[in-house]
Design an enzyme around this catalytic site. Sequence first.
Site, PDB file in Angstrom:
ATOM      1  N   TYR A 103     -27.945 -21.383  19.390  1.00 28.78           N
ATOM      2  CA  TYR A 103     -26.952 -20.622  20.274  1.00 28.78           C
ATOM      3  C   TYR A 103     -27.539 -20.341  21.685  1.00 28.78           C
ATOM      4  O   TYR A 103     -28.922 -20.279  21.887  1.00 28.78           O
ATOM      5  CB  TYR A 103     -26.816 -19.271  19.581  1.00 28.78           C
ATOM      6  CG  TYR A 103     -26.002 -19.258  18.271  1.00 28.78           C
ATOM      7  CD1 TYR A 103     -24.809 -19.908  18.055  1.00 28.78           C
ATOM      8  CD2 TYR A 103     -26.762 -19.086  17.172  1.00 28.78           C
ATOM      9  CE1 TYR A 103     -24.229 -20.010  16.662  1.00 28.78           C
ATOM     10  CE2 TYR A 103     -26.272 -18.995  15.792  1.00 28.78           C
ATOM     11  CZ  TYR A 103     -24.924 -19.523  15.765  1.00 28.78           C
ATOM     12  OH  TYR A 103     -24.337 -19.623  14.448  1.00 28.78           O
ATOM     13  N   ASP A 257     -14.801 -20.840   6.940  1.00 28.89           N
ATOM     14  CA  ASP A 257     -13.484 -20.480   7.520  1.00 28.89           C
ATOM     15  C   ASP A 257     -12.169 -21.015   7.094  1.00 28.89           C
ATOM     16  O   ASP A 257     -11.272 -20.509   7.065  1.00 28.89           O
ATOM     17  CB  ASP A 257     -13.872 -20.683   9.226  1.00 28.89           C
ATOM     18  CG  ASP A 257     -15.133 -20.222   9.667  1.00 28.89           C
ATOM     19  OD1 ASP A 257     -15.557 -19.244   9.172  1.00 28.89           O
ATOM     20  OD2 ASP A 257     -15.757 -20.963  10.471  1.00 28.89           O
TER      21      ASP A 257
END
Length: 317
Positions: A103, A257
């Site tokens: 990230y 998800d």
Amino acid sequence: MDVVTLGETMVLFTPESSSLIKYSHTFSRKFGGAETNVAIGLTRLGHQAGWISRVGKDEFGKAMLAFVRGEGVDVSQVKTDETAPTGLYFKEVRSGDNVKVQYYRKGSAASQMTPDDIDESYIKKAKYLHITGITPALSDSCYETVLRAVNIAKENNIKVIFDPNLRKKLWSEEKARRVLLELAGLSDIILPGFEEGKFMFDEKDPEKLGELFLKEGASVVILKDGPRGAYYFTKDAHALVPGFPMKTVVDPVGAGDGFAAGFISGLLDELPLNEAVRRANAVGALATQVEGDFEGLADREELERLMAGTDGDDVDR
């Protein structure tokens, strides 16, 4: 509005010239974020979804808004930050069961969200509020923003759906455990993975995990257990709903998800709980068959083919 969600979506870069970042000279640019993955999954299944967030005043932010809007998600509550950039991350898919993520989100626009970014009237229009454990990990103000959204939902009898979505890289294990348990106690429906349950309660038995989550205050707990399927727990019943094991897994990122989108879709269509979980298993399985965080999220036709057992030879029956 059927579902409102809030959280960060980032620009995603994946290597093209080599599977390893350090040897790759070219990268493809996509987008990824748990909350928009869920929202896109819902719109592809014919539901209405809205997203609350911030993006940077940069070309990445513009491209992201255009893309998410193009998928049918309402982005009217996404603010453009004048000073902070849109977050980035790199994903290295070495194999279907070996994915590494790096990230670059510290100080990103979305991490600057505050409770003032929440429009009470917007959340009041929804049937469900979807939150994850990622957003409160981004900053103290993001944590307060999530609590603000949850409080609005609870004051207006809107069901809160919580996916812990544990990201250990973002905070200490002690803080993560404390905040995830706090949010679990404020939620109506919880969607933990088996490993997340073990982390939160230091317990390995699925039935005991279900009981522990219910004691936190939720009315429904769905415990995901990968290809095996998922357990559902209520105060009156519990069962394992078998999954849809696939012969190969191209990219597992986004499967959880997809599961959430499939399950919420089942709730919106007023399916029995076991059928909503079965739909969730199917959407999650299909999400693993395509590289990318959202690309494999199914539409109704793809979903019905898999659930009817007519989706070619991809399913390991």
